[in-house]
Design a protein around this motif. Structure first.
Motif, PDB file in Angstrom:
ATOM      1  N   LYS A 112       0.655  -0.938  -0.150  1.00 11.71           N
ATOM      2  CA  LYS A 112       0.070   0.128  -0.148  1.00 11.71           C
ATOM      3  C   LYS A 112       1.078   1.525  -0.311  1.00 11.71           C
ATOM      4  N   TYR A 164     -16.553   1.510  -5.273  1.00  8.41           N
ATOM      5  CA  TYR A 164     -14.892   1.301  -5.858  1.00  8.41           C
ATOM      6  C   TYR A 164     -14.414   2.666  -5.218  1.00  8.41           C
ATOM      7  N   GLN A 182     -15.160   3.343  -1.751  1.00  6.97           N
ATOM      8  CA  GLN A 182     -14.908   2.342  -0.160  1.00  6.97           C
ATOM      9  C   GLN A 182     -13.295   1.638  -0.614  1.00  6.97           C
ATOM     10  N   GLU A 183     -12.983   1.545  -1.688  1.00  6.63           N
ATOM     11  CA  GLU A 183     -11.706   0.975  -1.476  1.00  6.63           C
ATOM     12  C   GLU A 183     -10.448   1.936  -1.939  1.00  6.63           C
ATOM     13  N   ASN A 184     -10.526   2.673  -2.251  1.00  3.82           N
ATOM     14  CA  ASN A 184      -9.832   4.467  -2.752  1.00  3.82           C
ATOM     15  C   ASN A 184      -9.448   4.042  -4.015  1.00  3.82           C
ATOM     16  N   CYS A 185     -10.677   3.827  -4.925  1.00  4.29           N
ATOM     17  CA  CYS A 185     -10.020   3.572  -6.261  1.00  4.29           C
ATOM     18  C   CYS A 185     -10.999   4.520  -6.880  1.00  4.29           C
ATOM     19  N   TYR A 205     -18.450  -3.983 -10.335  1.00  6.35           N
ATOM     20  CA  TYR A 205     -17.204  -3.864 -10.641  1.00  6.35           C
ATOM     21  C   TYR A 205     -17.180  -3.604 -12.043  1.00  6.35           C
TER      22      TYR A 205
END
Length: 458
Positions: A291, A403, A405-408, A439
């Motif tokens: 990360k 996305y 929420q997943e920092n995407c 997705y």
């Protein structure tokens, strides 16, 4: 008339109408199929003509050999019969009748011959033999395409490209050290087969059941859980054949692969990455987990030798496609092989990079399109592609929330920066969005269609 008899009559009428309609639909389709056999390039008609000439020459040679004695009598007998028929039936009736009967027998014989061949070669297929031959001819005339990458991105691309050409070579990274591939790599010492397995399955032209078997993943069992059948099969074939290249070739024959799948190198490659905070991360699977922001990436050994077949494929290619896939763990590992990046840089054919739709935490967090390009340029020391393909439309608000929420986030097209880098931008809608999960992925058919359109338009 009773109600029951009336209903029976109506049903009978509907049934007869259905049969007549079916005949009506089938007849034009049948004639269309016959005319397909007249298409040039099937390599069928010329051999039929040659066979007919051979029959005539054989008969003539036999007649000369036996000094025409029985042949002469046979010709006299046939002439007498034909003379009698002509005197009895007018020539303007007997001639066309014999001509029509001859055409019917020729057509009937050829139709039954083709039908028997089709039934023998494709017993369970709905496709006509002529359609298979036409598709085979079209695909074999397709451009020589080299696709470079790994992960699910490359297999997605291949699934679409195989509809346009049979001359595809996939060059796949062998730096994976996670999951089933990583376990086999550590326990047995083979090169990771996972990405290669996905590419073989994507290019397979065999029965769906056999492909599903190759992709099947065991869910239970000591030592088997998590492994896919294809990974185990490739591992066993590597042990038997002697190396991964031969194992891939054998597996490709089993699945009737349309094209070739080649590892970038046969060396045991291990990735490392230096992060912005000074950490040095070893191993492909650990880089994403760290990360951090990647400052530099490399591999051990530092200059792995390229597979000679991969270099030949690049040198003979009509079109080179890089990506899509994880930038640092799927795309760039192939470019860490010196001869591969040099061969791509020296190629005089169209070259395009397919940029990811979304950023990836631990790899490209916050990256724009220009930063993707710069990352590849840093590794190669020069530009190795002419254009970059970028998704035109943003995903739906639901997907963006999913996305986030997943920092995407969507990869932002900083057009001015890309222009300053001297790279052409190809904008197109090539995204497939799953409404249930949120997705997004590249749609294989849209992606391949856009890539081939750009290639043809150059």
């Amino acid at each position: 008339m009773s109600i029951g008899l009336l209903k029976h009559a109506l049903r009978k009428l509907k049934s007869d109408r259905g049969k007549l309609a079916a005949v009506g639909r089938r007849t034009p389709k049948q004639f269309n199929r016959w005319f397909k056999w007249l298409s040039p390039g099937l390599l069928v008609k010329r051999w039929l003509v040659i066979s007919a000439i051979g029959v005539v020459l054989t008969a003539l040679g036999l007649a000369i050999w036996i000094k025409l004695t029985p042949i002469y009598r046979l010709i006299e007998f046939v002439s007498a019969v034909l003379g009698t028929i002509t005197n009895t039936v007018p020539s303007y009736v007997s001639g066309p009748l014999a001509f029509a009967l001859g055409l019917f027998l020729i057509f009937w014989g050829q139709t039954r011959t083709v039908g028997s061949i089709t039934e023998a070669l494709q017993p369970d297929s709905d496709r006509e033999l002529v359609d298979v031959l036409l598709a085979h001819r079209r695909l074999n005339r397709g451009p020589k395409i080299v696709a470079i990458g790994g992960g699910t991105g490359l297999s997605t691309l291949l699934r679409g490209l195989k509809q346009y050409s049979a001359n595809i070579t996939a060059i796949v990274t062998v730096a994976d050290d996670g999951g089933s591939s990583g376990r086999l790599r550590r326990e047995i010492g083979v090169l990771p087969p996972g990405d290669i397995r996905n590419c073989i399955a994507a290019l397979a032209d065999e029965e769906k059941l056999l492909t599903e078997l190759f992709q099947y993943r065991f869910q239970a069992g000591d030592g088997l859980s998590g492994h896919s059948f294809g990974n185990l099969f490739l591992t066993a074939m590597t042990e038997i054949a002697g190396d991964l290249e031969k194992a891939i070739a054998a597996s490709s024959q089993v699945l009737a692969v349309r094209g070739k799948v080649l590892p970038a190198t046969l060396s045991d490659v291990s990735l490392w990455a230096e992060l912005a905070d000074g950490r040095l991360i070893q191993g492909e699977s650990n880089i994403t987990k760290a990360k951090g922001q990647i400052r530099q990436i490399g591999c051990h050994p530092t200059a792995p030798p390229a597979l000679p077949a991969a270099i030949r494929a690049i040198e003979e290619a009509d079109y080179i496609i890089i990506g899509p896939g994880s930038l640092y763990t799927s795309v760039i590992p192939n470019l860490l092989v010196p001869r591969i990046r040099e061969a791509i840089a020296n190629a005089k054919v169209p070259r395009i990079y397919v940029c990811n739709i979304m950023t990836q935490p631990g790899e490209t967090e916050g990256y724009t399109v220009a930063e993707h390009i710069r990352a590849i340029d840093r590794v190669c020391g020069k530009r190795v592609f002419d254009a970059v393909l970028v998704q035109r439309k943003s995903p739906s608000p639901q997907s963006l929330l999913r996305y986030a929420q997943e920092n995407c986030h969507p990869v932002f097209l900083d057009r001015e920066e890309v222009s300053n880098l001297g790279c052409r931008v190809v904008l197109a809608n090539v995204m497939d969005e799953d409404e249930e999960t949120g997705y997004v992925r590249h749609d294989p058919h849209r992606l391949a269609r856009v890539l081939l359109r750009w290639y043809s338009g150059r």
